[in-house]
Design an enzyme around this catalytic site. Structure first.
Site, PDB file in Angstrom:
ATOM      1  N   CYS A 208      20.570  39.942  25.447  1.00 42.50           N
ATOM      2  CA  CYS A 208      20.136  40.834  26.528  1.00 42.50           C
ATOM      3  C   CYS A 208      19.020  40.228  27.378  1.00 42.50           C
ATOM      4  O   CYS A 208      19.092  40.240  28.614  1.00 42.50           O
ATOM      5  CB  CYS A 208      19.710  42.177  25.951  1.00 42.50           C
ATOM      6  SG  CYS A 208      18.670  42.040  24.496  1.00 42.50           S
TER       7      CYS A 208
ATOM      8  N   HIS B 274      14.539  46.181  29.446  1.00 42.34           N
ATOM      9  CA  HIS B 274      13.640  45.078  29.089  1.00 42.34           C
ATOM     10  C   HIS B 274      12.961  44.553  30.360  1.00 42.34           C
ATOM     11  O   HIS B 274      13.520  44.612  31.459  1.00 42.34           O
ATOM     12  CB  HIS B 274      14.433  43.906  28.495  1.00 42.34           C
ATOM     13  CG  HIS B 274      14.960  44.143  27.104  1.00 42.34           C
ATOM     14  ND1 HIS B 274      14.767  45.294  26.392  1.00 42.34           N
ATOM     15  CD2 HIS B 274      15.691  43.321  26.296  1.00 42.34           C
ATOM     16  CE1 HIS B 274      15.363  45.185  25.208  1.00 42.34           C
ATOM     17  NE2 HIS B 274      15.937  44.003  25.125  1.00 42.34           N
TER      18      HIS B 274
END
Ligand code: A2P
Length: 344
Positions: free
Chosen positions: A129, A245
């Site tokens: 990710c 994130h």
């Protein structure tokens, strides 16, 4: 329009649930959606793509008749079932780290290296990710200035740790605010308190002091960008943010950098929004990136500590661009390129 039969391994998990949502949102041409999980969930009824569907136990035969299977059930299950799927002519798009560095497996961000899909042999890997989100901002700059090296610090949301991540944060916040233990609290997903804290530890430690997660940033960037000599140093931090994130990046380039060109290439790259108006305190933040398909980049400035460097800040929904969305985009790109059956 031709429609495709698609399976989701790990359909009850944090990423699996997002895959279901995004297949519907993007109107993926599916004639069948097979929901697969562990024997624990087999028989459970869930609402998915406008119908009540039954979750099935994953077995080798689960892949019979499928065109694609997207795997999000951890590396062990990918290793156990991916080849069984391929044997049955089902293309695997794998979210785990099991096959990412295998030279026979393309590792793909469709906006960056879609041509790698043409070489597939049945399995395609989805990047980590943080790597996927970071590269969405680095790649346009690399094309303009030529990337030499980069340093990154990640600020990773708790939902990146699976469905238990947000539950652990909720329990701890409740305990701290009320001053009383939560009845029947579940064991934490983290090695330390995450509420009102930062944990500089994502994944397991290696002998050299880096974590495996930190090494993924360099290894995957070298493969996706086809830059075998690229130097990368990364520190990964878990933060008490539910979703999306953030990554702080200092990148050094071969050619002279300038801000107008940097902003121009970042602003015009597909899948990336340039979010920056310093007079109005506008810059990317995880709350802006949650449930957004595009990643966001901002705080772009010349790096005072390197000769041809830029410092910038990128955010992205790690469950979407970092996993579910990128996997679905890979399937869509394979359909567009008509390379689904090429190797079989
Ligand atoms: P289950 O819900 O049946 O345990 P998360 O990353 O959010 O923790 O989700 C992990 C996903 O992987 C879940 O959908 C989980 O299903 C699935 N899973 C775990 N073990 C297996 C297995 N042995 N076979 C197939 N799916 C599995």
């Amino acid at each position: 329009m031709k429609k495709f039969k698609i399976g989701i391994v790990g359909s009850t998990g944090a990423v699996g649930q997002e895959i279901i949502k995004l297949l519907e949102k993007r109107e993926f041409p599916a004639s069948e959606v097979r929901l697969l999980a562990s024997p624990r969930s087999a028989g459970t009824e869930v609402e998915a793509l406008g119908e009540r569907r039954t979750v099935l136990e994953t077995t080798p035969e689960s892949f019979d008749g499928l065109d694609f299977a997207i795997f999000s059930a951890g590396s062990d299950n990918s290793v156990k079932y991916a080849h069984e799927a391929v044997k049955r002519n089902c293309v695997v798009i794998d979210n785990s780290s099991a096959f990412r560095m295998d030279p026979s497996v393309p590792l793909v961000v469709p906006e960056i290296n879609p041509e790698a899909l043409e070489e597939h042999q049945g399995i395609i890997a989805n990047p980590n990710c943080s790597s996927a989100i970071t590269l969405m901002a680095i790649y346009p700059l690399h094309r303009r200035f030529g990337l030499k090296r980069f340093y990154a610090s990640t600020y990773q949301a708790v939902s990146g740790a699976g469905a238990m991540g947000p539950i652990s944060l909720d329990q701890e916040v409740t305990e701290m605010v009320t001053g009383a233990p939560v009845p029947n609290a579940l064991p934490s997903a983290f090695p330390h308190p995450i509420a009102f804290n930062l944990i500089p530890h994502v994944d397991t430690f290696r002998e050299d002091g880096y974590t495996k997660e930190e090494l993924k940033m360099g290894n995957e960037s070298r493969k996706i960008l086809s830059l075998p000599d690229l130097k990368v140093s990364c520190t990964c931090v878990r933060v008490p943010v539910y979703r999306a994130h953030s990554i702080s990046i200092n990148a050094e380039f071969v050619n002279n950098v300038n801000l107008p060109d940097a902003i121009q290439v970042l602003s015009s790259f597909d899948g990336l929004d340039f979010v920056q108006n310093l007079n109005e305190n506008l810059y990317p933040m995880p709350v802006f990136s949650s449930e957004k398909e595009n990643c966001q980049v901002g705080r772009v400035r010349v790096d005072h500590a390197s000769d041809n460097g830029l410092a910038f800040w990128v955010t992205g929904d790690q469950l979407w661009k970092g996993a579910a969305l990128n996997a679905i985009q890979i399937a869509e790109e394979m359909i567009n390129r008509n390379c689904l059956r090429k190797i079989f």
